[in-house]
Structures are given as C-alpha cells and as structure tokens.
Design a protein around this motif. Sequence first.
Motif, PDB file in Angstrom:
ATOM      1  N   ARG A 174      46.410  33.301  38.335  1.00  0.00           N
ATOM      2  CA  ARG A 174      46.922  34.534  38.952  1.00  0.00           C
ATOM      3  C   ARG A 174      48.119  35.017  38.145  1.00  0.00           C
ATOM      4  N   LEU A 175      48.176  36.334  37.938  1.00  0.00           N
ATOM      5  CA  LEU A 175      49.259  36.970  37.202  1.00  0.00           C
ATOM      6  C   LEU A 175      50.014  37.931  38.118  1.00  0.00           C
ATOM      7  N   ASP A 176      51.218  38.318  37.712  1.00  0.00           N
ATOM      8  CA  ASP A 176      51.960  39.354  38.425  1.00  0.00           C
ATOM      9  C   ASP A 176      51.491  40.711  37.913  1.00  0.00           C
ATOM     10  N   GLY A 177      50.790  41.444  38.754  1.00  0.00           N
ATOM     11  CA  GLY A 177      50.301  42.761  38.378  1.00  0.00           C
ATOM     12  C   GLY A 177      51.344  43.830  38.660  1.00  0.00           C
ATOM     13  N   PRO A 178      51.121  45.026  38.147  1.00  0.00           N
ATOM     14  CA  PRO A 178      52.087  46.105  38.339  1.00  0.00           C
ATOM     15  C   PRO A 178      52.072  46.661  39.761  1.00  0.00           C
ATOM     16  N   GLY A 179      53.228  47.033  40.267  1.00  0.00           N
ATOM     17  CA  GLY A 179      53.343  47.749  41.533  1.00  0.00           C
ATOM     18  C   GLY A 179      52.705  47.086  42.727  1.00  0.00           C
ATOM     19  N   GLY A 180      52.779  45.756  42.807  1.00  0.00           N
ATOM     20  CA  GLY A 180      52.215  45.051  43.952  1.00  0.00           C
ATOM     21  C   GLY A 180      50.726  44.794  43.849  1.00  0.00           C
ATOM     22  N   SER A 181      50.141  44.998  42.672  1.00  0.00           N
ATOM     23  CA  SER A 181      48.705  44.748  42.505  1.00  0.00           C
ATOM     24  C   SER A 181      48.442  43.254  42.339  1.00  0.00           C
ATOM     25  N   GLU A 182      47.205  42.881  42.510  1.00  0.00           N
ATOM     26  CA  GLU A 182      46.746  41.515  42.289  1.00  0.00           C
ATOM     27  C   GLU A 182      46.134  41.466  40.896  1.00  0.00           C
ATOM     28  N   ALA A 183      46.478  40.468  40.103  1.00  0.00           N
ATOM     29  CA  ALA A 183      45.953  40.382  38.741  1.00  0.00           C
ATOM     30  C   ALA A 183      45.541  38.952  38.431  1.00  0.00           C
ATOM     31  N   TRP A 184      44.536  38.829  37.542  1.00  0.00           N
ATOM     32  CA  TRP A 184      43.978  37.528  37.188  1.00  0.00           C
ATOM     33  C   TRP A 184      43.650  37.484  35.706  1.00  0.00           C
ATOM     34  N   LEU A 185      43.888  36.335  35.095  1.00  0.00           N
ATOM     35  CA  LEU A 185      43.411  36.009  33.758  1.00  0.00           C
ATOM     36  C   LEU A 185      42.220  35.082  33.991  1.00  0.00           C
ATOM     37  N   ILE A 186      41.039  35.460  33.472  1.00  0.00           N
ATOM     38  CA  ILE A 186      39.811  34.733  33.790  1.00  0.00           C
ATOM     39  C   ILE A 186      39.124  34.270  32.509  1.00  0.00           C
ATOM     40  N   GLY A 187      38.693  32.994  32.496  1.00  0.00           N
ATOM     41  CA  GLY A 187      37.912  32.441  31.398  1.00  0.00           C
ATOM     42  C   GLY A 187      36.451  32.348  31.799  1.00  0.00           C
ATOM     43  N   TRP A 188      35.581  32.767  30.880  1.00  0.00           N
ATOM     44  CA  TRP A 188      34.146  32.835  31.132  1.00  0.00           C
ATOM     45  C   TRP A 188      33.415  31.933  30.139  1.00  0.00           C
ATOM     46  N   PRO A 189      32.883  30.802  30.558  1.00  0.00           N
ATOM     47  CA  PRO A 189      32.094  29.995  29.626  1.00  0.00           C
ATOM     48  C   PRO A 189      30.815  30.737  29.233  1.00  0.00           C
ATOM     49  N   PRO A 190      30.191  30.318  28.150  1.00  0.00           N
ATOM     50  CA  PRO A 190      28.941  30.954  27.725  1.00  0.00           C
ATOM     51  C   PRO A 190      27.920  30.986  28.867  1.00  0.00           C
ATOM     52  N   GLY A 191      27.290  32.149  29.027  1.00  0.00           N
ATOM     53  CA  GLY A 191      26.241  32.298  30.031  1.00  0.00           C
ATOM     54  C   GLY A 191      26.705  32.496  31.459  1.00  0.00           C
ATOM     55  N   SER A 192      28.002  32.625  31.702  1.00  0.00           N
ATOM     56  CA  SER A 192      28.485  32.758  33.080  1.00  0.00           C
ATOM     57  C   SER A 192      28.577  34.222  33.498  1.00  0.00           C
ATOM     58  N   GLY A 193      28.650  34.438  34.807  1.00  0.00           N
ATOM     59  CA  GLY A 193      28.766  35.789  35.335  1.00  0.00           C
ATOM     60  C   GLY A 193      29.185  35.770  36.787  1.00  0.00           C
ATOM     61  N   THR A 194      29.451  36.945  37.309  1.00  0.00           N
ATOM     62  CA  THR A 194      29.937  37.073  38.679  1.00  0.00           C
ATOM     63  C   THR A 194      28.839  37.266  39.705  1.00  0.00           C
ATOM     64  N   GLY A 195      27.689  37.753  39.292  1.00  0.00           N
ATOM     65  CA  GLY A 195      26.715  38.247  40.251  1.00  0.00           C
ATOM     66  C   GLY A 195      27.168  39.624  40.730  1.00  0.00           C
ATOM     67  N   TRP A 196      26.279  40.321  41.423  1.00  0.00           N
ATOM     68  CA  TRP A 196      26.590  41.663  41.919  1.00  0.00           C
ATOM     69  C   TRP A 196      27.613  41.570  43.045  1.00  0.00           C
ATOM     70  N   HIS A 197      28.636  42.423  42.995  1.00  0.00           N
ATOM     71  CA  HIS A 197      29.693  42.417  44.006  1.00  0.00           C
ATOM     72  C   HIS A 197      30.459  43.735  43.959  1.00  0.00           C
ATOM     73  N   ASP A 198      31.308  43.934  44.941  1.00  0.00           N
ATOM     74  CA  ASP A 198      32.282  45.020  44.881  1.00  0.00           C
ATOM     75  C   ASP A 198      33.618  44.483  45.377  1.00  0.00           C
TER      76      ASP A 198
END
Length: 177
Positions: free
Chosen positions: A49-73
């Motif tokens: 988790r990172l400190d985002g601007p103006g009260g936002s939520e922020a993340w630094l994310i690592g993606w191994p080969p072949g990975s994904g989130t799936g459909w989402h909103d």
Amino acid sequence: MSAPAYTPEPVLAGGPTITELLDFALRTAADPGIVASLPLDPEGRTWIRLDGPGGSEAWLIGWPPGSGTGWHDHAASRGAFATARGRLTERSLAVRLPSEGWRSLELAPGVDRSRVLEAGAGRAFSEHHVHEVLNESAAEHAVSVHAYYPPLPLIRRYSRSGPVLHLEHVERAADWQ
C-alpha cells in the motif's frame, strides 16, 4: 450460488481527479526506488500500500507471468494505473453497466476493448469501469501502480461466458486490507 446483496456506497465529492490519479501513478511507476521495494513472488501477486494523493488509496502491485485479476470493477471509485515494469494487458467493456439490480447481463457485440500498457504507460478510468488486467508474459514479471478515489469501498467480481457477464461476488475493503 448467488452473489450477496449490494448496498451502494455514497460517492465522496472532491478528491483527486482521474487526471491527478494518473499523474501520480505515472510518476510513482517511474521511481526505480519505489518499484524495487516490492518483493516479487513467482507464484502469486504481491502488493504494498502506498500513500496516494488527496486521500486516495494507492497500491504497488507485482504480477508474476500469466497472472491476472479476472473481470471486476471498483464500484463508485474512479482510478488509474500505470505499468512500471513489463507489460500489462487491460481488457475492458466500452459500455456503462447498471451499477446494481442485476446478476447476469448479455453484452452487445462490439463492447470489448483491449489495450497493452508497456512500462511507462498508464490509463485512467471513471466509476463503475468493468475490466480485467493481465500479465500475459510467459517469463517476465510486471509491476504497476494503482490509485483509487474514494478509497475502495468494494470490488465486484464477475465471470464471463462469451457475451454473458455474471456477478459472482462482492469483496469489501476488509477482505484485502
């Protein structure tokens, strides 16, 4: 199995715009010290988790080969992400879906979009943006920076069978923090 009922979260006025969120994501993704601070796991995604601007939520994310989130909103949160290392593919829908009151929708032809985001590229999106993000590389990790405002109240997860999108479940912030 049916998805749990969804109660809309109030949208917070103000906060950073999608342009400001994208600027933050691009600047942070270009910082080699921040990117190098993320431990990478060959088996699963990692995040800090990172400190985002103006009260936002922020993340630094690592993606191994072949990975994904799936459909989402991200429900009522607007957001942006930028690729810091590697290459990510975003598949999205070029249509605004109803934010509640459905469990299964048949999508019209021509609503699918796909874009590749190389290192240094980013993308901003508004509320209720349905997408999936993938690292399609067979050998290379990808790293990205994501920012959302208001901070994510929930994520809705979907499955897809051809043109049919199904609401599978709703994750609340307590599920990932």
